[in-house]
Scaffold this active site. Structure first.
Site, PDB file in Angstrom:
ATOM      1  N   TYR A  23       0.847  -1.203   0.000  1.00 45.51           N
ATOM      2  CA  TYR A  23       0.000   0.000   0.000  1.00 45.51           C
ATOM      3  C   TYR A  23       0.880   1.250   0.000  1.00 45.51           C
ATOM      4  O   TYR A  23       0.709   2.154   0.815  1.00 45.51           O
ATOM      5  CB  TYR A  23      -0.941   0.024   1.210  1.00 45.51           C
ATOM      6  CG  TYR A  23      -1.659  -1.260   1.515  1.00 45.51           C
ATOM      7  CD1 TYR A  23      -2.868  -1.580   0.912  1.00 45.51           C
ATOM      8  CD2 TYR A  23      -1.130  -2.168   2.434  1.00 45.51           C
ATOM      9  CE1 TYR A  23      -3.538  -2.768   1.204  1.00 45.51           C
ATOM     10  CE2 TYR A  23      -1.786  -3.355   2.735  1.00 45.51           C
ATOM     11  CZ  TYR A  23      -2.985  -3.649   2.119  1.00 45.51           C
ATOM     12  OH  TYR A  23      -3.637  -4.820   2.429  1.00 45.51           O
ATOM     13  N   ASN A  31       5.159   8.075  -0.595  1.00 47.99           N
ATOM     14  CA  ASN A  31       5.396   9.050   0.469  1.00 47.99           C
ATOM     15  C   ASN A  31       6.427   8.521   1.464  1.00 47.99           C
ATOM     16  O   ASN A  31       7.429   9.178   1.761  1.00 47.99           O
ATOM     17  CB  ASN A  31       4.066   9.348   1.175  1.00 47.99           C
ATOM     18  CG  ASN A  31       4.222  10.273   2.367  1.00 47.99           C
ATOM     19  OD1 ASN A  31       4.729  11.376   2.240  1.00 47.99           O
ATOM     20  ND2 ASN A  31       3.776   9.822   3.530  1.00 47.99           N
ATOM     21  N   GLU A  46       1.463  -1.164  -4.956  1.00 49.05           N
ATOM     22  CA  GLU A  46       0.275  -0.300  -4.950  1.00 49.05           C
ATOM     23  C   GLU A  46      -0.664  -0.740  -6.066  1.00 49.05           C
ATOM     24  O   GLU A  46      -0.215  -1.038  -7.177  1.00 49.05           O
ATOM     25  CB  GLU A  46       0.670   1.166  -5.139  1.00 49.05           C
ATOM     26  CG  GLU A  46      -0.481   2.146  -5.303  1.00 49.05           C
ATOM     27  CD  GLU A  46      -1.462   2.124  -4.141  1.00 49.05           C
ATOM     28  OE1 GLU A  46      -2.680   2.002  -4.409  1.00 49.05           O
ATOM     29  OE2 GLU A  46      -1.014   2.225  -2.972  1.00 49.05           O
ATOM     30  N   ASP A  80       0.753  -0.046   5.224  1.00 45.51           N
ATOM     31  CA  ASP A  80      -0.037   1.156   5.523  1.00 45.51           C
ATOM     32  C   ASP A  80      -1.393   0.995   4.840  1.00 45.51           C
ATOM     33  O   ASP A  80      -1.690   1.657   3.846  1.00 45.51           O
ATOM     34  CB  ASP A  80       0.697   2.400   5.028  1.00 45.51           C
ATOM     35  CG  ASP A  80      -0.012   3.693   5.408  1.00 45.51           C
ATOM     36  OD1 ASP A  80      -1.050   3.626   6.095  1.00 45.51           O
ATOM     37  OD2 ASP A  80       0.473   4.771   5.010  1.00 45.51           O
ATOM     38  N   CYS A 109      -4.528   3.889  10.098  1.00 43.12           N
ATOM     39  CA  CYS A 109      -5.398   5.050  10.290  1.00 43.12           C
ATOM     40  C   CYS A 109      -6.667   4.668  11.056  1.00 43.12           C
ATOM     41  O   CYS A 109      -7.562   5.500  11.233  1.00 43.12           O
ATOM     42  CB  CYS A 109      -5.750   5.693   8.949  1.00 43.12           C
ATOM     43  SG  CYS A 109      -6.586   4.582   7.795  1.00 43.12           S
ATOM     44  N   GLU A 119      -3.944   8.396  13.855  1.00 43.08           N
ATOM     45  CA  GLU A 119      -3.110   7.410  13.170  1.00 43.08           C
ATOM     46  C   GLU A 119      -2.153   6.783  14.176  1.00 43.08           C
ATOM     47  O   GLU A 119      -1.655   7.453  15.087  1.00 43.08           O
ATOM     48  CB  GLU A 119      -2.330   8.094  12.048  1.00 43.08           C
ATOM     49  CG  GLU A 119      -1.632   7.126  11.111  1.00 43.08           C
ATOM     50  CD  GLU A 119      -1.115   7.823   9.870  1.00 43.08           C
ATOM     51  OE1 GLU A 119      -1.802   7.770   8.825  1.00 43.08           O
ATOM     52  OE2 GLU A 119      -0.032   8.431   9.937  1.00 43.08           O
TER      53      GLU A 119
END
Length: 424
Positions: free
Chosen positions: A279, A284, A300, A353, A378, A414
């Site tokens: 992911y 980032n 991804e 993530d 998250c 988070e």
């Protein structure tokens, strides 16, 4: 923030080792939070004002009244008070708050821009030097043309100037359309009023996006431990972290944790460390962590994010990362099959993530193969469920724990955990 952190820690209490539990009990007694990177339990607060770099606002339309900005609340729209946004709603970045009144004034003057306008989205940078304004409509912008996908007005303008004979009838009609002409004026007036800022205007309706300027901004983030600033292309309509300051804190925490792992006795120049990231989004995390690893594989599913990931790696001159466009479950099955066949694991560290729903079943099963796992969540409820379902805490212990207040003034927070295989 103390309450949010407390609820999250207590939710995950049974998975936390005694040393982290004791640290929390002491903090709870002192009613303080550890706002630094080196703690076993760390908390990273959001700025109190002007922290959202990406935000979506509704537009309220009433007969014989000018359009108003509004926020969604309990399924409906609530109009902004009469005060300036920086006073009544100081959540968007400061430059967005400053643009909003002038934008609304100019849009209300133009029937082409205001007719059937239902929402307004903003994307900007920490420096506030570039902003995309997206106007969202409940009507066709390029009638009679529908479902035209992405249309770049700037590209059509260049073609008209340099190779006019190659410009199609559709292209000529677009450049002369009322909405495009008015959007170009809007961009020009806003940039005249905000001279230090590049402003891009987009119009969206079902099946079509018309861009005057660019559909992305370039973000620069400075991580204290990384020599050069990291540069990211943030594309309109694709995910990017909304809270820039907290994103920097999260990247720093991940960097220091990964550096701690890489300094382990097991790894050396003759036995370099490698990373598998699930992911990965627009890379980032990847761009910050890549210098610590010999090889990184970033996975991804979303095509738009994969394209942004490749561009971000290029922007940062990173050569040791491979981006795989794939479902995480498919890659996890491939990894497990390879381990069962060869008895070797290609990567040393796993970073996940996932979205709010947490990890899929195959990725959950794959966790046990890794000695080192970095999990950014998250949704603490999903994290708790994943820890339970995988049984990972039977073989691994949580070495570090962090909370990042990405979503200030909401119940959401988070969480980051570093899991390491227990010494047998």
């Amino acid at each position: 923030l103390f309450s949010k952190v407390g609820k999250t820690v207590e939710l995950l209490w049974s998975f936390l080792p005694r040393k982290i539990q004791e640290e929390w009990l002491l903090l709870k007694k002192q009613k303080t939070l550890p706002f630094h990177q080196e703690s076993l339990l760390s908390v990273f607060p959001s700025p109190k004002k002007f922290f959202r770099l990406r935000i979506r606002l509704g537009i309220l339309s009433k007969p014989d009244s000018p359009l108003q900005f509004a926020v969604w609340d309990k399924g409906g729209l609530v109009a902004f008070p009469a005060e300036a946004p920086s006073v009544c709603y100081p959540i968007p970045a400061k430059n967005i708050c400053e643009i909003m009144p002038e934008l609304l004034r100019l849009v209300n003057k133009s029937k082409a821009l205001s007719s059937n306008l239902r929402a307004c989205h903003f994307v900007t940078t920490l420096l506030g030097d570039q902003t995309i304004i997206t106007l969202v409509y409940e009507r066709q912008l390029l009638y009679p043309y529908t479902n035209k996908g992405y249309v770049s007005v700037d590209n059509l303008s260049v073609l008209k100037q340099e190779k006019a004979s190659e410009l199609s009838e559709f292209g000529r009609e677009i450049l002369e359309s009322e909405w495009v002409v008015e959007a170009q004026k809007l961009k020009e007036e806003l940039e005249n009023n905000f001279e230090k800022e590049s402003i891009h205007v987009m119009g969206r309706c079902k099946g079509t996006a018309v861009v005057v300027g660019s559909n992305y901004v370039i973000e620069e983030l400075k991580i204290p431990q990384v020599a050069s600033a990291l540069r990211y292309r943030k594309v309109e309509g694709a995910f990017s972290n909304p809270n820039g300051a907290v994103n920097v804190s999260a990247l720093e925490w991940l960097y220091l944790t990964a550096k701690h792992i890489s300094s382990s006795e097991r790894f050396s120049p003759t036995n370099p460390i490698t990373l598998l990231e699930m992911y990965c989004g627009n890379c980032n995390h990847t761009c910050a962590l890549a210098p610590l690893f010999e090889k990184v594989t970033a996975v991804e599913l979303n095509q738009k994010l994969c394209t942004a990931a490749e561009l971000n790696l290029e922007l940062n001159n990173i050569k040791n990362v491979s981006v795989w466009q794939s479902d995480s479950a498919k890659v996890s099955r491939r990894v497990m099959k390879s381990v069962e066949t060869t008895r070797t694991l290609e990567w040393d560290v796993l970073l996940v993530d996932p979205p709010r729903g947490g990890l899929d079943a195959d990725t959950l099963r794959m966790l046990k193969y890794f000695d080192h796992i970095l999990y950014i969540s998250c949704n603490p409820n999903s994290l708790k469920n994943n820890l339970e379902q995988s049984g990972i805490c039977a073989t691994h212990s949580i070495e570090k724990y962090a909370n990042f207040d990405q979503f200030a003034y909401t119940p959401h927070i988070e969480t980051g955990v570093y899991l390491r295989r227990k010494i047998q």
